[in-house]
Design an enzyme around this catalytic site. Structure first.
Site, PDB file in Angstrom:
ATOM      1  N   HIS A 146      62.781   9.877   5.473  1.00 39.23           N
ATOM      2  CA  HIS A 146      61.461  10.711   5.466  1.00 39.23           C
ATOM      3  C   HIS A 146      61.846  12.237   5.848  1.00 39.23           C
ATOM      4  O   HIS A 146      61.895  12.606   6.695  1.00 39.23           O
ATOM      5  CB  HIS A 146      60.533  10.149   6.844  1.00 39.23           C
ATOM      6  CG  HIS A 146      59.243  10.693   6.833  1.00 39.23           C
ATOM      7  ND1 HIS A 146      58.219  10.025   7.321  1.00 39.23           N
ATOM      8  CD2 HIS A 146      58.644  11.809   6.583  1.00 39.23           C
ATOM      9  CE1 HIS A 146      57.130  10.561   7.345  1.00 39.23           C
ATOM     10  NE2 HIS A 146      57.252  11.738   6.781  1.00 39.23           N
ATOM     11  N   GLU A 195      49.592   8.194  11.268  1.00 41.81           N
ATOM     12  CA  GLU A 195      50.057   9.363  11.848  1.00 41.81           C
ATOM     13  C   GLU A 195      49.088  10.012  12.537  1.00 41.81           C
ATOM     14  O   GLU A 195      49.006   9.996  13.985  1.00 41.81           O
ATOM     15  CB  GLU A 195      50.881  10.841  10.915  1.00 41.81           C
ATOM     16  CG  GLU A 195      51.299  11.633  11.636  1.00 41.81           C
ATOM     17  CD  GLU A 195      51.632  12.832  10.519  1.00 41.81           C
ATOM     18  OE1 GLU A 195      52.263  13.771  10.995  1.00 41.81           O
ATOM     19  OE2 GLU A 195      51.342  12.797   9.335  1.00 41.81           O
ATOM     20  N   ASP A 247      60.008  17.461   8.189  1.00 43.74           N
ATOM     21  CA  ASP A 247      60.017  19.004   7.645  1.00 43.74           C
ATOM     22  C   ASP A 247      60.618  19.632   8.640  1.00 43.74           C
ATOM     23  O   ASP A 247      60.121  20.435   9.408  1.00 43.74           O
ATOM     24  CB  ASP A 247      58.433  19.492   7.507  1.00 43.74           C
ATOM     25  CG  ASP A 247      57.543  18.645   6.487  1.00 43.74           C
ATOM     26  OD1 ASP A 247      57.656  18.800   5.408  1.00 43.74           O
ATOM     27  OD2 ASP A 247      56.887  17.801   7.251  1.00 43.74           O
TER      28      ASP A 247
END
Length: 346
Positions: free
Chosen positions: A19, A202, A281
């Site tokens: 991920h 999420e 990220d």
């Protein structure tokens, strides 16, 4: 094991990542350097001011800056540079296999041809394999705030590159964009032979995880935090061994959790869910894979065996062959044996 030893153990144990958005590895200094050479003016004065803006209240606030920063990427060199920077960081953190997300619709909307951005990140992967032995695969994610028709068009555009793309995923704004919106897309992708994953649970409710599993028939759930709300779903995930790709630093930064001690990772592990830790990220959320492991290790009091389980889970959760999984898990065992010899208990 003392604090320094567990941190060394986390950094050095072989591991995989499933991920990781390649656009999310754009560090602020790199954003400004690429913007300068592409004659793009940003609304922030410098990298320090940009990083100070990474004070997000929710997923959408992050996405607004994420897409703004992605606009600087224009050329083959831009994409090659950011990809190689990630592969280099991964190498130094003992990440030996990555299954990387990229957002084709974002770059197509910015006027960059598919061949430019994809050839750059795949060429960098080829070179990283030669330099570091790092294995890389690619998963193209579709933006759920756009239409399914746009996604279907992009899927067809990607077919000439299919040999280098192992799967499709679903990311971007979750709330109001349920997985069922993309049933036809995922059915078509499966017909083409792509693996399937999707962000779910999420910010969205646990129902989105059910939709991703039952309607999209995904093989992996990205995030999946809200599975904690449904004990029967946890049992289903444990029995099926469908992985969850959890991202602790992201969850804290985007207010999915208020404190790392609230993170559901340990509960999932205790229930035999195939949970993994990833960085999502990292340039925006404050750390790469090892830093994500470090924060949950400390907050949840994970022991060495938990870290070993997470490392092995990271390979079990991948889309590589069973033989390669076995080889990497053996690599983990060999590392642990060697580490224990070098660091005997006192």
């Amino acid at each position: 094991m003392n604090h320094d030893n567990i941190l060394e153990f986390i950094y050095k144990i072989p591991k995989a990542e499933q991920h990781l958005h390649i656009e999310g590895t754009l560090e602020p200094a790199m954003i400004f350097e690429i913007a300068r050479r592409n004659n793009i003016v940003l609304k922030y004065r410098d990298a320090h001011e940009l990083r100070a803006a990474y004070n997000f209240s929710n997923l959408q606030e992050f996405l607004d800056i994420y897409y703004l920063c992605s606009r600087v990427l224009k050329t083959y060199s831009d994409f090659y540079e950011i990809a190689m920077a990630y592969y280099t960081t991964a190498f130094h953190q003992s990440v030996v296999h990555s299954e990387i997300f990229f957002d084709p619709q974002t770059h197509l909307q910015n006027g960059v041809p598919f061949s430019v951005f994809f050839n750059a990140i795949s060429d960098a992967a080829r070179d990283a394999k030669k330099r570091f032995g790092h294995d890389v695969s690619f998963i193209m994610c579709f933006l759920r705030h756009l239409s399914e028709e746009s996604a279907l068009e992009t899927l067809e555009m990607a077919l000439p590159f299919k040999k280098k793309i192992i799967g499709i995923g679903l990311d971007s704004s979750e709330l109001g964009n349920p997985p069922k919106k993309f049933e036809r897309l995922f059915e078509k992708a499966r017909q083409y032979g792509f693996h399937t994953v999707a962000h779910a649970g999420e910010e969205g409710p646990v129902e989105y995880i059910h939709q991703a599993l039952d309607l999209l028939k995904v093989q992996r759930i990205d995030h999946g935090n809200r599975a904690i709300d449904d004990e029967s779903l946890i049992q289903k995930l444990a029995q099926s061994q469908i992985p969850l790709t959890l991202c602790p630093l992201s969850n804290k930064k985007l207010k999915v959790i208020n404190d790392f001690k609230e993170h559901p990772l340990k509960h999932f592990l205790d229930k035999n869910v195939l949970a993994t830790v990833n960085s999502d990220d990292p340039a925006f959320f404050g750390g790469y894979l090892s830093e994500n492991l470090m924060v949950v290790q400390q907050a949840l009091n994970l022991d060495k065996n938990d870290i070993i389980t997470l490392a092995k889970n990271s390979f079990r959760a991948s889309f590589m062959s069973d033989k390669k999984k076995e080889d990497y898990i053996e690599m983990v065992d060999d590392f642990v044996t060697h580490f224990n010899k070098q660091n005997p208990p006192k």
